[in-house]
Every structure is written in structure tokens, then in C-alpha cells.
Design an enzyme around this catalytic site. Structure first.
Site, mmCIF file in Angstrom:
data_model
loop_
_atom_site.group_PDB
_atom_site.id
_atom_site.type_symbol
_atom_site.label_atom_id
_atom_site.label_comp_id
_atom_site.label_asym_id
_atom_site.label_seq_id
_atom_site.Cartn_x
_atom_site.Cartn_y
_atom_site.Cartn_z
ATOM 1 N N PRO A 136 0.822 -1.208 0.000
ATOM 2 C CA PRO A 136 0.000 0.000 0.000
ATOM 3 C C PRO A 136 0.859 1.263 0.000
ATOM 4 C CG PRO A 136 -0.841 -1.574 1.577
ATOM 5 C CD PRO A 136 0.469 -2.117 1.099
ATOM 6 N N GLU A 137 0.463 2.237 -0.814
ATOM 7 C CA GLU A 137 1.174 3.502 -0.858
ATOM 8 C C GLU A 137 0.426 4.529 -0.011
ATOM 9 O OE1 GLU A 137 2.491 4.819 -4.662
ATOM 10 O OE2 GLU A 137 2.928 2.805 -5.383
#
Length: 292
Positions: free
Chosen positions: A2-3
Site C-alpha cells: 500500500p502507498e
């Protein structure tokens, strides 16, 4: 992994349930994730009120009273979900893989009880504990650059950081000491919006005196815009990421270049085709025709 937009989406999803609640019990269903849990974690946090939820780069911050912060990282497959227990029923469906429910936050707010559950099949996430007043000294935060959502990120700042750099724009933007939390997906998208080649030297969009050229101004605006759009869309649901209520993020349906290899470029009038190259072991997607 996840960013920033995905972690910000998680933060916003958890805030209504967690902020202001008492952490009555912290249930650890194993002794470790990527790293062992801090030895004093349970004793230190149980019974304390959750003051606020924050985020630094790709890290979720759970601020408790008495100057304590739980630092959470989702790793590759981590996710949180909220289960509100009322009259024996659950407002959100239970996980289909409860064997991966490794941490449970049992919360109380008045007469209401609920659970926030951390699920992580690959166990690459982790929880650490730190003093809130000393977060800047936390090893992962000590050298981080400004957030792409904050006022500190502007063309003047990037001009100073890019000045004299011969490294490609792509690798420079992925440097967390330059911009915190900016990852592969959104770097590709921002460079496409700014019509800049990921192979171009970072110093080429700065004057000899370190002043930002027009291209750097456009890139700065593109970075801020693509992050804002991704957060508004709930992030991207690549691989394992889901939101706290089990729903998916939808920004991946708006990808212009990321994972669009051999598809027509979406720039009006371009007529080019999206290509994929490898830079520093990472896939880069861009249009060779309109990104110069």
C-alpha cells in the site's frame, strides 16, 4: 505494498471508530508479525484513550494519551476492519480468513463496544511503540522528506533537492528523503501528467542556480493532484489492499500509464503507446512519445 493514498484511506476509515475511544484490551494472537511485538506493548496501551489517528508517509499513527503512539505498517497484505457489536450482530461482515486476524483492538466508547481487527496473511506488517514527543527520532522518520499533501512540498523546495542531480526523475522521486510516501504507482502517474520522461535527469528541470523551471512547477502540481485524486478514490486495490469496511479502492480504474503497457496513451492527440521499462528493479510505465 500500500502507498500513501491507501494508508490515508485506512486512517480516514478508522478515525470515526477509534478516535476518542478507550483501548480496553489489546489482543495479540501471535508473538510477532514482521518483527516481534514490543515486550511492553499490551501493558503500555491497555486502558488508555485514543486521542487521534495520524499518518506519516506510509505509516499509520495511533496516538494515545500520556505521550504514546502506536506506529503501524501494513506491509504487503495488511488490512484493518471495524466490527461494531450491537445486540449480538455485526454491522460489517466478518473476514473470510479469520486465521490471519493477528491483532484485535477492543474498544469502548460509553455503552458502545467494538473491535478493530488487523488481518495480515503474509505478516509483513508490524506494530511499534514510541513516545509521541520523540517521533522525529524514530529511525524510519528521521530522514523523511515532506509529505506530498502538505504545504512544504513546492517547486522551490524540489528545485533545491533536484539541483545538480544526474539521477533519473523516477528514482529521485522514489527517494523518501526527497518526498515522503511517494511510491511507484503514483510517480508513474505524476510523470505522465507532467509529460516528463522517467529517464530524464532530475537536474535538467532546474536552472543552474537551483531555481525550478516550468517543467518542475508542472510536476509539483501533478504530484499533489494525483495523490489527491487517489485519496478521493479510496486508493488502489491492487493485490491485497482493501478499505476498513471491506470495500475496494477505485483509483486503479483511472490509471493512465501504470500497468497499461502496449495500450494507447491517453494524452489527447498524442497517438503514442505506453511502454514498460525497468529502473532500479522496478517497473516504470510511460509514453515515450509525449513524455520528454
Amino acid at each position: 505494498m500500500p502507498e500513501l493514498p491507501e494508508v490515508e484511506t485506512v486512517r480516514r476509515g478508522l478515525s470515526p471508530a477509534m478516535e476518542g475511544a478507550k483501548l480496553a484490551r489489546l489482543q495479540l494472537n501471535r508473538t510477532d508479525l514482521r518483527f516481534p511485538f514490543p515486550e511492553n506493548l499490551v501493558a503500555a496501551v491497555e486502558g488508555r484513550q485514543i486521542i487521534a489517528l495520524g499518518r506519516r508517509a506510509k505509516y499509520l499513527l495511533i496516538d494515545l494519551e500520556d505521550d504514546l503512539t502506536i506506529i503501524a505498517h501494513l506491509g504487503m497484505s495488511g488490512s484493518f476492519r471495524v466490527e461494531e457489536e450491537a445486540l449480538g450482530t455485526f454491522h460489517h461482515p466478518r473476514s473470510k480468513d479469520e486465521k490471519h486476524d493477528h491483532v484485535v483492538f477492543h474498544l469502548e466508547r460509553g455503552n458502545e463496544t467494538l473491535k478493530v481487527i488487523y488481518n495480515d496473511p503474509r505478516r509483513f506488517g508490524f506494530l511499534h511503540l514510541a513516545k509521541r514527543s520523540e517521533l522525529d527520532l524514530y529511525p524510519a522518520f528521521a530522514q523523511l522528506g515532506p509529505e506530498p499533501t502538505g504545504n512544504a512540498l513546492d517547486a522551490e523546495y524540489l528545485g533545491k533537492r533536484f539541483s545538480g542531480k544526474v539521477q533519473p526523475l523516477k528514482s529521485t522521486l522514489l527517494d523518501q528523503t526527497v518526498i515522503a510516501g511517494l511510491g511507484n504507482i503514483y510517480v508513474c502517474e505524476a510523470l505522465w501528467r507532467a509529460h516528463l520522461s522517467p529517464k530524464r535527469a532530475a537536474g535538467s528541470i532546474v536552472t543552474p542556480t537551483g531555481r525550478p523551471k516550468k517543467e518542475l512547477v508542472l510536476l509539483t502540481e501533478a504530484i499533489r493532484a494525483v495523490i489527491a485524486d487517489a485519496i478521493a478514490a479510496g486508493g488502489s486495490s491492487l493485490r491485497d489492499h482493501i478499505q476498513t469496511d471491506g470495500s475496494l479502492g477505485y483509483f486503479q480504474h483511472s490509471f493512465s500509464v501504470y500497468d497499461q503497457e502496449d495500450k494507447p496513451c491517453r494524452t489527447p492527440g498524442c497517438g503514442g503507446t505506453v511502454s514498460r521499462i525497468t529502473q532500479a528493479g522496478r517497473s516504470t510505465f510511460y509514453c515515450p512519445r509525449c513524455q520528454k
